[in-house]
Structures are given as C-alpha cells and as structure tokens.
Design an enzyme around this catalytic site. Structure first.
Site, short mmCIF file in Angstrom:
data_model
loop_
_atom_site.label_atom_id
_atom_site.label_comp_id
_atom_site.label_asym_id
_atom_site.label_seq_id
_atom_site.Cartn_x
_atom_site.Cartn_y
_atom_site.Cartn_z
N GLU A 22 45.89 49.74 -48.22
CA GLU A 22 45.42 50.78 -48.03
C GLU A 22 43.69 51.06 -48.18
O GLU A 22 43.31 51.97 -48.52
CB GLU A 22 46.24 51.55 -49.11
CG GLU A 22 47.45 51.84 -49.12
CD GLU A 22 48.26 52.41 -50.14
OE1 GLU A 22 48.10 54.03 -50.34
OE2 GLU A 22 48.82 51.75 -51.30
N SER A 158 51.24 55.41 -49.74
CA SER A 158 50.86 55.94 -48.42
C SER A 158 52.05 55.84 -47.32
O SER A 158 51.85 55.84 -46.28
CB SER A 158 49.63 55.00 -48.01
OG SER A 158 48.58 55.34 -48.64
N TYR A 228 47.73 60.55 -42.44
CA TYR A 228 46.37 59.98 -42.11
C TYR A 228 46.06 60.42 -40.65
O TYR A 228 44.93 60.04 -40.11
CB TYR A 228 45.80 58.82 -42.70
CG TYR A 228 46.22 58.62 -43.91
CD1 TYR A 228 45.69 59.36 -44.94
CD2 TYR A 228 47.32 57.70 -44.56
CE1 TYR A 228 45.78 59.25 -46.45
CE2 TYR A 228 47.28 57.44 -45.79
CZ TYR A 228 46.89 58.16 -46.81
OH TYR A 228 47.17 58.13 -48.19
N ARG A 267 49.70 62.58 -59.35
CA ARG A 267 50.32 63.53 -58.44
C ARG A 267 51.73 63.26 -58.45
O ARG A 267 52.18 61.77 -58.16
CB ARG A 267 49.74 63.23 -56.74
CG ARG A 267 50.25 64.34 -55.88
CD ARG A 267 49.73 63.66 -54.47
NE ARG A 267 50.73 62.66 -54.05
CZ ARG A 267 50.50 61.53 -53.52
NH1 ARG A 267 49.04 61.16 -53.53
NH2 ARG A 267 51.22 60.66 -53.42
N ASP A 269 55.40 63.45 -56.44
CA ASP A 269 55.96 63.64 -55.25
C ASP A 269 57.21 63.99 -55.48
O ASP A 269 58.35 63.30 -56.04
CB ASP A 269 55.78 62.53 -54.28
CG ASP A 269 54.53 62.29 -54.18
OD1 ASP A 269 53.36 63.25 -54.24
OD2 ASP A 269 54.27 61.08 -53.62
N GLU A 282 58.41 59.80 -56.94
CA GLU A 282 57.28 58.91 -57.40
C GLU A 282 56.22 59.62 -57.91
O GLU A 282 56.03 60.97 -57.68
CB GLU A 282 57.10 58.01 -56.47
CG GLU A 282 56.28 58.45 -55.18
CD GLU A 282 56.18 57.61 -54.20
OE1 GLU A 282 54.92 56.82 -53.92
OE2 GLU A 282 57.13 57.34 -53.38
N ASN A 284 52.08 59.30 -58.58
CA ASN A 284 50.76 58.33 -58.12
C ASN A 284 49.76 58.58 -59.38
O ASN A 284 49.39 59.83 -59.43
CB ASN A 284 50.48 58.84 -56.92
CG ASN A 284 49.37 58.12 -56.13
OD1 ASN A 284 48.55 57.77 -56.77
ND2 ASN A 284 49.66 57.40 -54.94
N GLY A 288 45.17 60.14 -53.43
CA GLY A 288 44.40 60.23 -52.28
C GLY A 288 43.43 61.15 -52.41
O GLY A 288 43.59 62.31 -52.95
#
Length: 322
Positions: A22, A158, A228, A267, A269, A282, A284, A288
């Site tokens: 990443e 990612s 992305y 974050r 998810d 999950e 994070n 990002g």
C-alpha cells in the site's frame, strides 16, 4: 477544536510510504495530511519510515508524529513500539491495540467476546491448508459457513487479496490469490447488505462516531481498484440509512473502537443487512487520508475542517510526551 495558535507552535512529522503493498496509497495520504496541517499553520514535514528515521528523531525530535503508513508498517504495532522507545508521541492507538486490530481473526474474537456482531469465520494458515489437504479443508469450510464466502488476508488492507466466492469451484483460486498477500487467509460468511464505514474521533471529549459513509462499488466488491480508481465507486456521506439504523451503526462502531482499546481515531468497516443489523468486518487504526478515503469524507459530512481536526489530534498526541 484546538486553538490554531497552539497548533502553530508544534513541529509535526508525517510518516508515509513504507515498503508494504500500500506504499502508493500511503504517500497520497501523507501528502494530503501534510497539506492540511500546513493549511492551519502547523509546521509539518513528510518523511518515509526508513534507515534515516531514527537518526532524524534523535537529532530533531518532533512534538508529535502522524502515521500515514498503511499496511504492516503503519498498522502492526511495530513502528509504534519503536516510537515509544524514542519517547516520541504519535496520533492513534498504542502498539498493543494496533497489533490486535491488525490481526483480523484476533480482533474478531475480541469483538465476538464483547457481544459485537461480526460474521462467522475461520482463519487458515497456508501450511495447515497444504498439510490437511486443500480439497478436504475447503469442503469443510463450505459445509460450515455456507456460500457465498468472503476470503481476505488475515493481515492486510485496501482490499488487496480479497474476493467474494459465490460457488465452491471458485474457492481454491480465491485462496491462492489471498495467500499471495498473507500466509493466513480469513474466510468468513458473506453478509449481503450495505457497505458502511464509520469513523471514530476523539478530540478531547471522548470517542464520537462521525456520520456513516455508504460505499457503492460499481462491480459490487470494494476491492483495491474500487477504492482508488476514479469512477469505480460512489460514496454517500451520510449513508442512506433510517435514523434508528444510523444510531445503531454508530453504537456498534463505538463499541468496537472501545473493545479493541483504540485511541484518537479509527475506521470501523461494517455491513448493514436487510434487517438493519450492522456486522463489523474489520477496524482500521491508520485510515486512508486520500481524496477518496472514507475518514475525510466523514469529517466533511460532519461539517468539520480536515486540517483543524488533524491539528487537534496532533495537539492531543503532543500532550502525551513523557
């Protein structure tokens, strides 16, 4: 929010790059964080996590570090442990909590123990997969978890190496693709529903959930390309959820943040199923920060300024200096 006059006195180091898959995304995150901090008057510089880092920390210790590294370098706790050794404070959770959140099977076990809904799963190291016989193991996984399934690296981000498996014949290829990114595959029951990300911030008054962001990938899977590549995904911030479901999603995200012992930001998810029940996929600890990343979208949806939020976070981190 912190007084801009206070943040202007800080010297902040933004770490980005690293050697993970990443790296490119991390560099984009780092440059955006750098620009946002400078826009609110913070003296900030960008640096990679390489052999020159420790001498630089010793020669000119920053007041705080922002870790914009994604993948193992920024999320497995090792770099945070080194920063602790150097007495350099940083934004985000400590090394122990980072290690826990980074390993998805371990994190899911903690969430399950805390009563937080997360899809059933099995974690399968590559060695066991080979030793026990791939066909037999995969047949048992399908018998136990059913179809469809989600296959993804136990440690990674990612969407790299992740795949939705809708028929048993596609499972071997998904496992091989996953093992290209990690030695352990996490196979979990696929829960259909709305992809939602809830960012959690603590700016000094305890953890608060920002508006949820709904993720609508064009091909139905929120993989690396969908994250992305322009035009591959549509985001709705806030998510198109009923108020009571929005409140439930925020409650579950805050519970996950707390159960994993996180700090400053995270974050979470989730999938929200047809009944409105959220399921944590999950968490994070180094979200990002690019133009298409979910935390900045949530900050904007909350009516907050990205640079001032970062300024508050680095001020709080600097106050933790030993």
């Amino acid at each position: 929010m912190t007084d801009p006059a206070v943040t202007a006195e800080l010297h902040v180091l933004v770490l980005a790059g690293g050697l993970s898959y990443e790296r490119d995304v991390s560099l984009r995150s780092g440059r955006r964080v750098l620009d946002a901090l400078r826009a609110v008057g913070v003296e900030a510089e960008l640096r990679d996590a390489d052999v020159a880092l420790l001498p630089a920390l010793a020669a000119d210790p920053p007041d705080a570090v922002v870790i914009a590294l994604h993948g193992a370098t920024g999320e497995d706790g090792s770099l945070r442990g080194v920063l602790d050794l150097c007495d350099v404070p940083y934004v985000g959770c400590d090394a122990r909590a980072s290690r826990l959140a980074w390993d998805k099977p371990s994190a899911k076990a903690v969430l399950r123990e805390a009563g937080i809904p997360t899809p059933d799963w099995v974690a399968l190291p590559h060695d066991r997969f080979s030793e026990l016989g791939a066909v037999a193991v995969l047949d048992r996984i399908v018998d136990r978890l059913g179809l469809p399934l989600m296959v993804k690296p136990a440690q990674g981000g990612s969407g790299l190496g992740a795949a939705v498996v809708r028929d048993a014949g596609s499972l071997p290829a998904a496992m091989v693709g996953c093992f290209a990114y990690d030695q352990t595959a996490l196979v979990e029951r696929y829960v259909p529903g709305m992809d939602v990300a809830v960012s959690v911030l603590d700016l000094g008054e305890g953890p608060q959930a920002l508006p949820p962001v709904e993720i609508v990938p064009r091909n139905g899977v929120y993989d690396y390309a969908a994250r992305y590549t322009a035009g591959r995904t549509t985001w709705h911030a806030p998510a198109r959820l009923d108020p009571e479901v929005t409140a439930r999603v925020a409650e579950v995200a805050l519970a996950a943040h707390t159960a994993l012992g996180l700090r400053d930001l995270s974050r979470v998810d989730l999938i929200v199923d047809a009944s409105g029940q959220p399921h944590v996929l999950e968490v994070n600890v180094s979200p990002g920060m690019t133009e298409t990343s979910l935390l900045p979208l949530a900050i904007q949806a909350a009516g907050l300024d990205f640079g001032r939020v970062l300024g508050s976070l680095v001020t709080r981190a600097a106050a933790r200096r030993p």
